[in-house]
Design a protein around this motif. Structure first.
Motif, PDB file in Angstrom:
ATOM      1  N   PHE A   1      60.784  55.536  24.451  1.00 54.96           N
ATOM      2  CA  PHE A   1      61.982  56.340  24.679  1.00 54.96           C
ATOM      3  C   PHE A   1      61.890  57.581  23.807  1.00 54.96           C
ATOM      4  CE2 PHE A   1      63.253  53.563  21.162  1.00 54.96           C
ATOM      5  CZ  PHE A   1      63.855  54.448  20.281  1.00 54.96           C
ATOM      6  N   SER A   2      62.531  58.649  24.261  1.00 60.72           N
ATOM      7  CA  SER A   2      62.476  59.915  23.529  1.00 60.72           C
ATOM      8  C   SER A   2      63.854  60.561  23.577  1.00 60.72           C
ATOM      9  CB  SER A   2      61.425  60.847  24.147  1.00 60.72           C
ATOM     10  OG  SER A   2      61.328  62.057  23.429  1.00 60.72           O
ATOM     11  N   GLN A   3      64.518  60.662  22.432  1.00 59.60           N
ATOM     12  CA  GLN A   3      65.840  61.274  22.382  1.00 59.60           C
ATOM     13  C   GLN A   3      65.721  62.785  22.563  1.00 59.60           C
ATOM     14  OE1 GLN A   3      67.063  59.491  18.551  1.00 59.60           O
ATOM     15  NE2 GLN A   3      68.668  58.413  19.690  1.00 59.60           N
ATOM     16  N   ASP A   4      66.638  63.345  23.366  1.00 56.66           N
ATOM     17  CA  ASP A   4      66.579  64.762  23.725  1.00 56.66           C
ATOM     18  C   ASP A   4      67.643  65.534  22.958  1.00 56.66           C
ATOM     19  OD1 ASP A   4      66.372  67.224  24.898  1.00 56.66           O
ATOM     20  OD2 ASP A   4      66.351  66.469  26.957  1.00 56.66           O
ATOM     21  N   PHE A   5      67.234  66.203  21.889  1.00 57.21           N
ATOM     22  CA  PHE A   5      68.186  66.946  21.066  1.00 57.21           C
ATOM     23  C   PHE A   5      68.785  68.119  21.831  1.00 57.21           C
ATOM     24  CE2 PHE A   5      69.631  69.713  17.612  1.00 57.21           C
ATOM     25  CZ  PHE A   5      70.281  68.783  16.796  1.00 57.21           C
ATOM     26  N   GLY A   6      68.116  68.550  22.881  1.00 58.64           N
ATOM     27  CA  GLY A   6      68.634  69.655  23.692  1.00 58.64           C
ATOM     28  C   GLY A   6      69.813  69.282  24.555  1.00 58.64           C
ATOM     29  N   VAL A   7      70.115  67.989  24.650  1.00 64.09           N
ATOM     30  CA  VAL A   7      71.260  67.516  25.438  1.00 64.09           C
ATOM     31  C   VAL A   7      72.256  66.875  24.490  1.00 64.09           C
ATOM     32  CG1 VAL A   7      72.011  65.957  27.273  1.00 64.09           C
ATOM     33  CG2 VAL A   7      69.809  67.122  27.464  1.00 64.09           C
TER      34      VAL A   7
ATOM     35  N   LYS B   1      59.648  41.653  27.441  1.00 67.23           N
ATOM     36  CA  LYS B   1      59.349  40.879  28.645  1.00 67.23           C
ATOM     37  C   LYS B   1      57.900  41.077  29.085  1.00 67.23           C
ATOM     38  CE  LYS B   1      64.020  40.851  30.623  1.00 67.23           C
ATOM     39  NZ  LYS B   1      64.861  41.368  31.728  1.00 67.23           N
ATOM     40  N   ALA B   2      57.453  42.321  29.046  1.00 67.07           N
ATOM     41  CA  ALA B   2      56.094  42.635  29.499  1.00 67.07           C
ATOM     42  C   ALA B   2      55.053  42.411  28.417  1.00 67.07           C
ATOM     43  CB  ALA B   2      56.044  44.090  29.984  1.00 67.07           C
ATOM     44  N   GLY B   3      55.502  42.233  27.189  1.00 65.01           N
ATOM     45  CA  GLY B   3      54.559  42.034  26.086  1.00 65.01           C
ATOM     46  C   GLY B   3      53.760  43.277  25.776  1.00 65.01           C
ATOM     47  N   VAL B   4      54.461  44.425  25.661  1.00 60.62           N
ATOM     48  CA  VAL B   4      53.778  45.691  25.391  1.00 60.62           C
ATOM     49  C   VAL B   4      54.406  46.376  24.179  1.00 60.62           C
ATOM     50  CG1 VAL B   4      53.173  45.974  27.822  1.00 60.62           C
ATOM     51  CG2 VAL B   4      55.282  47.025  26.954  1.00 60.62           C
ATOM     52  N   PRO B   5      53.648  47.203  23.470  1.00 64.00           N
ATOM     53  CA  PRO B   5      54.220  47.945  22.336  1.00 64.00           C
ATOM     54  C   PRO B   5      55.302  48.903  22.808  1.00 64.00           C
ATOM     55  CG  PRO B   5      51.807  48.040  22.332  1.00 64.00           C
ATOM     56  CD  PRO B   5      52.215  47.486  23.656  1.00 64.00           C
ATOM     57  N   VAL B   6      56.161  49.310  21.866  1.00 64.53           N
ATOM     58  CA  VAL B   6      57.198  50.286  22.182  1.00 64.53           C
ATOM     59  C   VAL B   6      57.143  51.405  21.148  1.00 64.53           C
ATOM     60  CG1 VAL B   6      58.957  48.990  20.905  1.00 64.53           C
ATOM     61  CG2 VAL B   6      59.661  50.642  22.625  1.00 64.53           C
ATOM     62  N   VAL B   7      57.243  52.638  21.632  1.00 68.94           N
ATOM     63  CA  VAL B   7      57.225  53.829  20.783  1.00 68.94           C
ATOM     64  C   VAL B   7      58.534  54.580  20.981  1.00 68.94           C
ATOM     65  CG1 VAL B   7      56.069  56.014  20.259  1.00 68.94           C
ATOM     66  CG2 VAL B   7      54.718  54.013  20.970  1.00 68.94           C
ATOM     67  N   GLY B   8      59.217  54.900  19.887  1.00 70.08           N
ATOM     68  CA  GLY B   8      60.473  55.631  19.974  1.00 70.08           C
ATOM     69  C   GLY B   8      60.399  56.956  19.254  1.00 70.08           C
ATOM     70  N   PHE B   9      60.785  58.037  19.946  1.00 70.15           N
ATOM     71  CA  PHE B   9      60.870  59.361  19.325  1.00 70.15           C
ATOM     72  C   PHE B   9      62.324  59.614  18.960  1.00 70.15           C
ATOM     73  CE2 PHE B   9      57.028  59.555  21.875  1.00 70.15           C
ATOM     74  CZ  PHE B   9      56.132  60.212  21.044  1.00 70.15           C
ATOM     75  N   ASN B  10      62.615  59.636  17.678  1.00 68.93           N
ATOM     76  CA  ASN B  10      63.985  59.763  17.178  1.00 68.93           C
ATOM     77  C   ASN B  10      64.289  61.221  16.849  1.00 68.93           C
ATOM     78  OD1 ASN B  10      65.034  56.723  16.473  1.00 68.93           O
ATOM     79  ND2 ASN B  10      62.811  56.910  16.286  1.00 68.93           N
ATOM     80  N   ASP B  11      65.282  61.780  17.548  1.00 64.59           N
ATOM     81  CA  ASP B  11      65.659  63.187  17.366  1.00 64.59           C
ATOM     82  C   ASP B  11      67.105  63.309  17.821  1.00 64.59           C
ATOM     83  OD1 ASP B  11      65.796  65.897  17.074  1.00 64.59           O
ATOM     84  OD2 ASP B  11      64.200  66.390  18.497  1.00 64.59           O
TER      85      ASP B  11
END
Length: 517
Positions: free
Chosen positions: A92-98, A120-130
């Motif tokens: 997920f990527s937070q949109d500071f422009g909105v 559920k899918a057993g996959v890594p998660v990457v988060g962009f915090n802004d």
């Protein structure tokens, strides 16, 4: 039946609004500051054409919250899945422009959906915090949203790797979601992370401070220890994510991405014989030893700027991914203090939950003495290392290079703490304490009566080392499994790792242990 042009045009119109986010002007402003947009960050993370978005059209009913029918495309966060070097990853990527990337109820639900998919899918998660923080107009709904995200961060912990990129403001309660994840990467120039800003601190406590002191990447990397990597910019942050993922399994049920060849071909490295000084008081950079052991010298150091008296990170030996833990003699003589204990213990626990073997390199004179350390709880913090190593069931290989004294010998994964293989170099010294301290206790009378006390002290210290600290004494008691030449270290570790690939070890049934936090 064919879709009518009206319906098709409506779909494309809505897609364009959502994809434009905050609009071209805001995107240009970000580029002028050397920053990427929320979508560009995801574009850099995923292989081209593999990103599949969900929640593109999601946004809250702004009229209900008195925002004058303000449009909030994607509700300020972009979520989905894609492939990184051929492996699926959620992000997920937070949109500071909105609306400043502020978090409201739908915003939080989208992030939760990404986290739910990851587990559920057993996959890594990457988060962009802004993000500017909670959306004030939504009140308790925004606070509840944070709680739902935090809850999922904890549920995912130890199941799939979680990586957070702090690429903008991350204030107040918003900082706790990244803090609950496995690795935090923070950009040097454009990011801030704090609970209370300088103005609040001054108003409440009267203390005058700056954002650089409390909320910058440098402060968090070197003082508070809240982050693991500093990135020079957004592009560099994405590169670090790629590198980190290259060492990690997708989930806790999988092995890490080993690069194992059928035939193990490793030759001795004579340079190692000269790398570490025989004199136990002469410092050396343990990173040079690690790079000589890691395939192609490829070593990703974690938390480089915090508690530098211990070095941790990832590499491969003989194609197998390993986590390195090593004392650093150039900083505080390699002693273990509170911060070093915390740093190493958490890394060991991470390696354990994701099936990453641990290689421990030892040159430790003991725990750092001092009133401040004792009063701050060195006993409790040092016990974390004992707990982490003892509870780890992955392959554990320890190499004693030089000093290994007292409780620190045990804390650096001795045979008694569950090490599967313990090797020592001929320069190793294993004892209750260093020779000089022991001489002052054991030979007090001889020293008092000696005419030349320094010469006598040196003579007795040398005698003590030969009598009580030699690695052959420990080897005779099976506390050490083998004494090897430094040049043989990589081949010895590689062979041990191959032999331990099928290791299985169980613990007594329980919910979890009670680590001394």
């Amino acid at each position: 039946m064919a879709i009518s042009k009206t319906l098709s045009d409506e779909l494309e119109k809505r897609r364009k609004i959502a994809l434009d986010g905050g609009g071209a002007k805001k995107a240009e402003d970000r580029h002028a500051k050397g920053r990427m947009t929320a979508r560009e960050r995801l574009g850099g993370l995923f292989s081209e054409g593999t990103f599949q978005e969900f929640g593109l059209h999601a946004q809250h009913n702004t009229r209900y919250f008195g925002m004058a029918d303000k449009s909030i495309p994607t509700d300020g966060v972009i979520c989905g899945t894609g492939f990184v070097d051929g492996r699926p990853v959620a992000a997920f990527s937070q949109d500071f422009g909105v609306v400043g990337g502020s978090l409201g109820e739908i915003h939080a639900k989208k992030i939760c959906a990404a986290l739910d998919h990851a587990v559920k899918a057993g996959v890594p998660v990457v988060g962009f915090n802004d993000s500017g923080g909670a959306r004030i107009q939504e009140g308790v709904g925004a606070l509840s949203g944070y709680g739902q995200v935090f809850y999922r961060n904890v549920q995912l912990s130890g199941v799939v790797p979680q990586i957070s990129v702090i690429a903008g403001p991350c204030a107040g309660g918003a900082a706790y979601s990244p803090a609950l994840t496995d690795f935090l990467i923070m950009t040097r120039e454009n990011a801030q992370m704090f609970i209370c800003g300088p103005e609040v601190i001054r108003a409440v406590t009267g203390q005058v401070t700056t954002m650089e002191e409390i909320g910058s990447a440098q402060a968090h990397a070197s003082v508070s220890g809240n982050i693991h990597f500093i990135a020079e910019n957004d592009q560099h942050a994405v590169q670090i994510v790629h590198k980190l993922l290259s060492f990690l399994p997708s989930n806790n049920m999988m092995d890490p991405p080993h690069h194992i060849e059928p035939d193990l071909k490793i030759v001795d490295d004579p340079a190692l014989d000269e790398l570490v000084p025989a004199d136990s008081k002469t410092p050396f950079d343990c990173r040079e030893v690690i790079k000589s052991l890691a395939d192609d010298g490829d070593f990703l150091e974690v938390m480089e700027h915090f508690a530098a008296n211990i070095v941790i990170g990832f590499g491969r030996i003989g194609g197998m991914v390993v986590g390195f833990v090593s004392n650093q003699p150039t900083v505080k003589a390699g002693t273990l203090d509170i911060d070093a204990s915390d740093k190493a213990a958490r890394f060991v626990r991470f390696c354990n939950v994701y099936n990453i073997p641990i290689v421990t390199l030892v040159d430790v004179p003991g725990f750092l003495p001092g009133v401040a350390e004792e009063r701050r709880g060195i006993i409790r913090h040092g016990a974390k290392m004992l707990f982490a190593y003892a509870s780890a069931t992955v392959p554990k290989i320890t190499v004693i290079m030089r000093k290994a004294y007292g409780g620190a010998y045990l804390a650096m994964c001795s045979e008694d703490m569950g090490a599967d293989r313990v090797m020592a170099w001929p320069t190793a010294e294993i004892a209750v304490m260093g020779a000089e301290g022991a001489v002052n206790i054991l030979y007090r009378k001889e020293l008092k009566e000696a005419e030349d006390k320094p010469a006598k002290a040196k003579e007795l210290a040398d005698e003590y080392r030969k009598e009580f600290a030699t690695p052959y004494l420990s080897a005779g008691r099976l506390a050490i499994h083998d004494i090897i030449q430094p040049r043989e270290t990589k081949s010895a570790i590689a062979l041990s790792l191959r032999g331990l690939m099928s290791k299985r070890e169980t613990r007594p049934p329980k919910k979890h242990g009670n680590i001394p936090l």
